[in-house]
Scaffold this active site. Structure first.
Site, PDB file in Angstrom:
ATOM      1  N   HIS A 566     -17.007 -96.795  -3.012  1.00  0.00           N
ATOM      2  CA  HIS A 566     -18.012 -96.548  -4.051  1.00  0.00           C
ATOM      3  C   HIS A 566     -17.419 -95.999  -5.349  1.00  0.00           C
ATOM      4  CE1 HIS A 566     -21.800 -97.215  -1.810  1.00  0.00           C
ATOM      5  NE2 HIS A 566     -21.133 -96.784  -0.758  1.00  0.00           N
ATOM      6  N   LYS A 758     -29.887 -89.048 -13.597  1.00  0.00           N
ATOM      7  CA  LYS A 758     -28.802 -89.336 -12.654  1.00  0.00           C
ATOM      8  C   LYS A 758     -27.944 -88.075 -12.525  1.00  0.00           C
ATOM      9  CE  LYS A 758     -27.702 -92.844 -15.219  1.00  0.00           C
ATOM     10  NZ  LYS A 758     -27.503 -93.988 -14.357  1.00  0.00           N
ATOM     11  N   ARG A 759     -27.041 -88.080 -11.572  1.00  0.00           N
ATOM     12  CA  ARG A 759     -26.122 -86.962 -11.386  1.00  0.00           C
ATOM     13  C   ARG A 759     -25.408 -86.645 -12.702  1.00  0.00           C
ATOM     14  NH1 ARG A 759     -20.734 -87.380  -9.399  1.00  0.00           N
ATOM     15  NH2 ARG A 759     -21.140 -89.596  -9.002  1.00  0.00           N
ATOM     16  N   LYS A 764     -20.702 -90.340 -16.739  1.00  0.00           N
ATOM     17  CA  LYS A 764     -22.046 -90.914 -16.932  1.00  0.00           C
ATOM     18  C   LYS A 764     -22.564 -90.664 -18.346  1.00  0.00           C
ATOM     19  CE  LYS A 764     -23.258 -90.689 -12.023  1.00  0.00           C
ATOM     20  NZ  LYS A 764     -23.509 -92.121 -11.777  1.00  0.00           N
ATOM     21  N   THR A 869     -27.580 -97.937  -9.064  1.00  0.00           N
ATOM     22  CA  THR A 869     -28.783 -98.594  -8.539  1.00  0.00           C
ATOM     23  C   THR A 869     -30.037 -98.181  -9.290  1.00  0.00           C
ATOM     24  OG1 THR A 869     -28.928 -96.868  -6.831  1.00  0.00           O
ATOM     25  CG2 THR A 869     -27.904 -98.958  -6.196  1.00  0.00           C
ATOM     26  N   LYS A 873     -33.766-100.176 -10.398  1.00  0.00           N
ATOM     27  CA  LYS A 873     -35.131 -99.672 -10.212  1.00  0.00           C
ATOM     28  C   LYS A 873     -35.902 -99.697 -11.527  1.00  0.00           C
ATOM     29  CE  LYS A 873     -33.161 -96.626  -6.761  1.00  0.00           C
ATOM     30  NZ  LYS A 873     -32.546 -95.301  -6.586  1.00  0.00           N
TER      31      LYS A 873
END
Length: 1026
Positions: A566, A758-759, A764, A869, A873
């Site tokens: 991952h 998100k985290r 990110k 992911t 969504k």
């Protein structure tokens, strides 16, 4: 004789009193007036007008979805006077000289005989004799009865009333009957012809529960109320919303357990190849709504609760999210479980039952504070504890060696042992009778309490072992900055895999005498490197416990294991200090050394004396502090290694696993991630789901997501667009209410809802988003009142957790809140800009956020995100994506069209050159202006934010590693395109529709079908339809 007053309990049991009645427990007769049931049967249908609400509920059956596989068979009982053709109950005064003979002719059902006898008793009739006969599953029971004076019943009215009441009883029993459970019948028929006693016992047990629980409204209400009284021991007249949730959840679990038992029994009989998905995380979210949707009984439950005085949405909100995961890794695992059940794959998930989860995030003056997530404090109604399924897990100690008949045997003498106790969680699929399982392990001491230590006054030692054991399953991802933290993480991983493998081996050996078929019956999927310690554990169990040799054990191990990677970041690949593994798992370290020695011998045969290359590929990393490279162990032992997006799978071949790909290319595959469209569209966005079903003319898209492509032909339809926009606006109103509840900030529902959840991590790039908010704020402040009128209002929402030991990520959270405090309270800005941080982001909050989102940011530096992911969504719910060409964004752009997204930033092949030139390259001046506002204290906390500024300003070697500066101009240009498009509402809506229409590829059903076909080699195993 007078049979005008009868009980309103349908002769099933002695009627319990309503509050305030004078009823005495144990009385077999009920005063008609006291029970509220006085009526004249000849003048009213069935029990008449005064039977309270019971008959009205009965008449409502069935309330079932067309796709409910366990739909009950029902028959109406109203208007019995007109049913002259009904011969289920007949009366004769000619057949016997002394008694009236009542004949019951109907299908046999458990409890029918007792119900009829109780009805006759309630009517005041004496049964002198009964003749019970059954033929071809039909009852032909005769009751010889007299009145209280031991005479026949001759009055026509009484005879008519007796027939009506008995028909009502027969029909009531029929309504209790659900669909037959053929799988249980099959089990019963497994007895040999000579085993008469066994067959009789099985037949009796089968008949006791030979049907599924009915799903009509009345049956659901009875089930809920029964659990109120008998499970949670509350009064059925007074129970609050939380208690209603507990009772409702237990009633749904009853239905899940029925199919769960039948599914597992069917698997045992068919003995298919099974999949075991092993993951440290399963971020399942709430279970109630997902279960009743998947079972097809949501509408029936909604109505049942409404008539009991409760709102389903309120009841659902009482459920705590299961704290079993953190981010995308755990949510992916949960989506996969849903898809495996829906696709009828014989599959189980295995994880840890964390008592406190990762943590519950709170904000104190804008700073993240971690608190235990007490999600289990009031129990978890969905889990089933299995005290009979326990395994001993070993740690520490030493390994002894002995020779026996020429064979070297190794014995691990553990220094510490704990018990792993199983908790099962049923996982229903959609439109299938199959229910799979998620088995979670909880740690308990081998000895609950050291009484000897306690009696000698050593109270601390008496409970120390209990506390040490329970720590294992207390918290997800303990802080591993210390040696103790690393040790606890490794202990957790071994605890998970050891219990899981012992369970799998036991299950296999219960139906097989040897291991010759093991690889044909078992597929093990490692979700990232966390469970990789299971490779030496499998070898240990096969060799040391089951007595197999190395060669056979290695052959089995390499055939059953597959590994999902991952990450593309080298620093994210898990390593454990050799000294730690040697201390904690001494036998495993021996096995790892042996695996590595054999692997290095193979490499020597390929590369000769190229020791540098072999050192790079070795499982053991040499250096001042030797480490075990867990990813390398997985690469050596697993038959397949897969990435999770097309670009990711190519990158790992070219970067972190380049040397392995060169010698074992056949192992590498791509399996682009997906999400379950059931939870993430059909269930969380019901109005949009309804519109899609209506437009496509079918709800089959809930299982065949590529059918969404049919929406493309409606993308320009003004009427369809209007309905689409109305649904989005309603969802935005709900999210605005949630924002107000959680933060106290009121936002405009007319603003553009811009989301990044998100985290929290540097790659990110939440910081890129925050800096653009600062730039936007500065532009608003400098604009004239006239210019402000032409600006598009925007609500920027950020959410996510920072790991407790990740200092810079926690500073970023404080920065979001500091900027938000300034912007949100500036009267000049008003509704033009709001910045919101939503605390404790989880699945349930995501289910509220995603349907309301209009723009979603997925802006990681190209080449750093494996897949993602959440982007799937959002796209699936008509939210447009602002993103880089990274992870799954690349494939999303291919499916929905890059013209329907807002793409910006450097591409993967440009990244290395940009990093090399970062100190000397020029960037957009607005980037430095935003940093200057931070450094000048415009938002306070200037000193606290200085490490953030230094990390990205690009003035020192290695600074701005994730290239915020070089991407800033492109990012702001994309943001301007967002603004320009948003004011063109028809164009924006068309893009939103096309985004949904192009989402068909991103179903986890498609992903799991590929895993099953290409990696696991398993086939569907659907139990027979009821």
């Amino acid at each position: 004789m007078n049979v005008q007053g009868i009980t309103c309990a349908y002769a099933l049991q002695t009627v319990r009193p309503t509050q305030g009645s004078g009823y005495k427990r144990g009385s077999s007769r009920v005063n008609a007036t006291t029970a509220g049931c006085t009526h004249e049967l000849r003048k009213t249908s069935c029990l008449g007008r005064q039977v309270s609400g019971v008959v009205s509920l009965l008449k409502k059956a069935p309330h079932l979805s067309a796709r409910n596989a366990r739909a009950t068979r029902t028959r109406a009982v109203a208007n019995l006077e007109e049913e002259s053709s009904d011969k289920s109950v007949t009366i004769s005064n000619e057949e016997d000289d002394d008694c009236t003979v009542i004949t019951i002719s109907t299908e046999t059902r458990p409890g029918l005989l007792n119900a009829v006898a109780q009805t006759l008793n309630d009517l005041g009739l004496n049964v002198n004799k009964a003749v019970v006969d059954t033929k071809d599953n039909m009852a032909a029971d005769k009751f010889f009865v007299c009145d209280g004076d031991k005479k026949k019943i001759l009055d026509d009215d009484d005879l008519h009333n007796i027939i009506l009441c008995l028909r009502m009883t027969v029909d009531r029993e029929a309504m209790k009957e659900g669909t037959l459970r053929p799988i249980t019948r099959r089990y019963m028929e497994a007895h040999s012809e000579d085993d008469t006693i066994g067959k009789q016992r099985s037949e009796h047990l089968y008949n006791l529960l030979n049907t599924y629980i009915p799903n009509d409204v009345l049956s659901i209400q009875e089930s809920i109320v029964n659990h109120v009284e008998y499970t949670i021991a509350r009064s059925r007249y007074r129970f609050d919303d939380s208690e209603a949730y507990q009772a409702t959840a237990h009633s749904v679990r009853d239905r899940l357990i029925e199919s769960w038992n039948d599914t597992q029994r069917f698997y045992r009989e068919e003995d298919p190849k099974r999949v075991y998905y092993i993951s440290m995380e399963f971020l399942t979210g709430r279970t109630l709504l997902n279960s009743i949707y998947n079972l097809g009984i949501k509408d029936a439950y909604q109505e049942a609760l409404l008539e009991l005085g409760y709102n389903l949405e309120t009841i659902v909100a009482k459920e705590r999210d299961a704290a079993l995961g953190n981010g995308g890794l755990g949510r992916l695992a949960a989506c996969f479980l849903d898809s495996m059940a829906t696709l009828d794959l014989p599959a189980w998930g295995y994880g840890i039952r964390y008592q406190y989860g990762m943590f519950r995030q709170t904000l104190v003056e804008g700073f993240q504070r971690e608190a235990p997530d007490y999600w289990l404090n009031f129990g978890n109604p969905w889990e089933i504890m299995r005290p009979n399924v326990t395994y001993t897990i070993k740690f520490y100690g030493h390994v002894s060696v002995n020779e026996d008949k020429g064979r070297t045997n190794f014995t691990w003498n553990a220094g510490e042992e704990v018990e792993a106790v199983a908790y099962d969680n049923p996982i229903p699929g959609w439109d299938t009778p199959n229910v799979n399982n998620l088995r979670l392990w909880s740690a308990l001491p081998t000895r609950e309490f050291d009484l000897e230590s306690f009696n000698t006054g050593d109270y601390i030692s008496a409970i120390l072992s209990k506390q040490r054991a329970e720590t294992l399953s207390a918290v997800l991802y303990p802080d591993d900055r210390t040696y103790q933290g690393k040790e606890l993480r490794l202990k957790q991983q071994h605890f998970l895999v050891s219990a899981t493998l012992q369970d799998i081996l036991r299950r296999y050996r219960s139906t097989h005498d040897d291991f010759d078929q093991f690889a044909d019956k078992v597929a093990l999927q490692l979700n990232d490197t966390h469970p990789t310690i299971g490779i030496p554990e499998m070898m240990r169990l096969l060799m040391d416990v089951y007595g197999l040799g190395w060669t056979k054990s290695w052959e089995i191990t390499t055939k059953v294991y597959a590994f999902t990677n991952h990450t593309v970041l080298p620093e994210a690949l898990e390593k454990w200090p050799v000294e730690l593994v040697e201390s904690l798992l001494p036998r495993h370290m021996q096995i790892i050394y042996d695996i590595n020695w054999r692997f290095l011998q193979e490499l020597r045969g390929l590369f000769g004396e190229d020791y540098a290359r072999m050192a790079k590929m070795s499982i053991i990393e040499e250096g001042d502090r030797k480490s075990v490279r867990m990813a390398h162990l997985a690469l050596v032992a697993c038959h397949t290694v897969n990435g999770v997006a097309a670009i990711h799978s190519e990158l790992i071949k070219e970067t972190i696993f380049k040397d392995f790909y060169a010698i074992m290319p056949q192992k590498f595959q791509n399996k682009t991630n997906g999400v379950t469209q059931r939870r993430w569209l059909a269930f969380c966005n019901p109005e949009l789901s309804k519109l899609i079903t209506e437009t496509l003319g079918t709800e089959a898209w809930i299982k065949q997501l590529d059918l969404l492509s049919g929406l493309r032909e409606h993308a320009d339809d003004p009427e369809f667009q209007a309905r689409w926009k109305a649904i989005k606006k309603a969802n935005k109103a709900k999210l605005a209410e949630t924002i107000l509840d959680l933060t106290g900030v009121k936002v405009s529902e007319d603003a553009l809802f811009d989301i990044q959840v998100k985290r929290i991590h540097e790659y990110k790039r939440q910081l890129l988003n925050i800096l653009s908010v600062i730039t936007r704020y500065d532009e608003i402040k400098k604009a004239s009142p006239e210019e402000r009128k032409n600006m598009v209002p925007r609500v920027v929402v950020i959410g996510g957790k920072a790991a407790p030991g990740y200092d810079l990520a926690k500073r970023i959270i404080k920065l979001v809140n500091a900027v938000g405090d300034k912007v949100n309270n500036d009267p000049e800005v008003g509704d033009l800009l709001k910045l919101i941080f939503l605390p404790d982001y989880n699945v349930s909050l995501a289910e509220r956020i995603i349907p309301a989102s209009e723009l979603s940011q997925h802006i990681s530096t190209a080449g750093t995100e494996a897949s993602g992911t959440s982007n799937m969504k959002f796209a699936m719910n008509g939210c447009l994506i602002l993103g880089t060409m990274d992870g799954a964004n690349v494939e999303i752009a291919e499916e929905i069209g890059e013209e329907n997204m807002f793409i910006f930033g450097a591409r993967t092949h440009e990244i290395n050159a940009l990093r090399a030139a970062r100190q000397t390259s020029s960037v957009d001046p607005r980037f430095h202006a935003a940093l200057k506002m931070l450094r000048d204290g415009e938002f306070g906390w200037a000193d606290f934010f200085e490490p953030i500024i230094k990390a990205v300003e690009g003035t020192t070697p290695g600074s701005d590693f994730y290239l915020l500066g070089p991407d800033y101009a492109s990012y702001l240009e994309a943001q301007q395109r967002v603004t320009d498009t948003y004011v063109q509402t028809d164009k924006w809506t068309k893009m939103s529709i096309l985004s949904v229409a192009g989402s068909g590829k991103f179903s986890s059903d498609r992903t799991i079908e590929e895993y099953a076909r290409d990696i696991w080699k398993v086939k569907p195993c659907r139990q027979p339809a009821p």
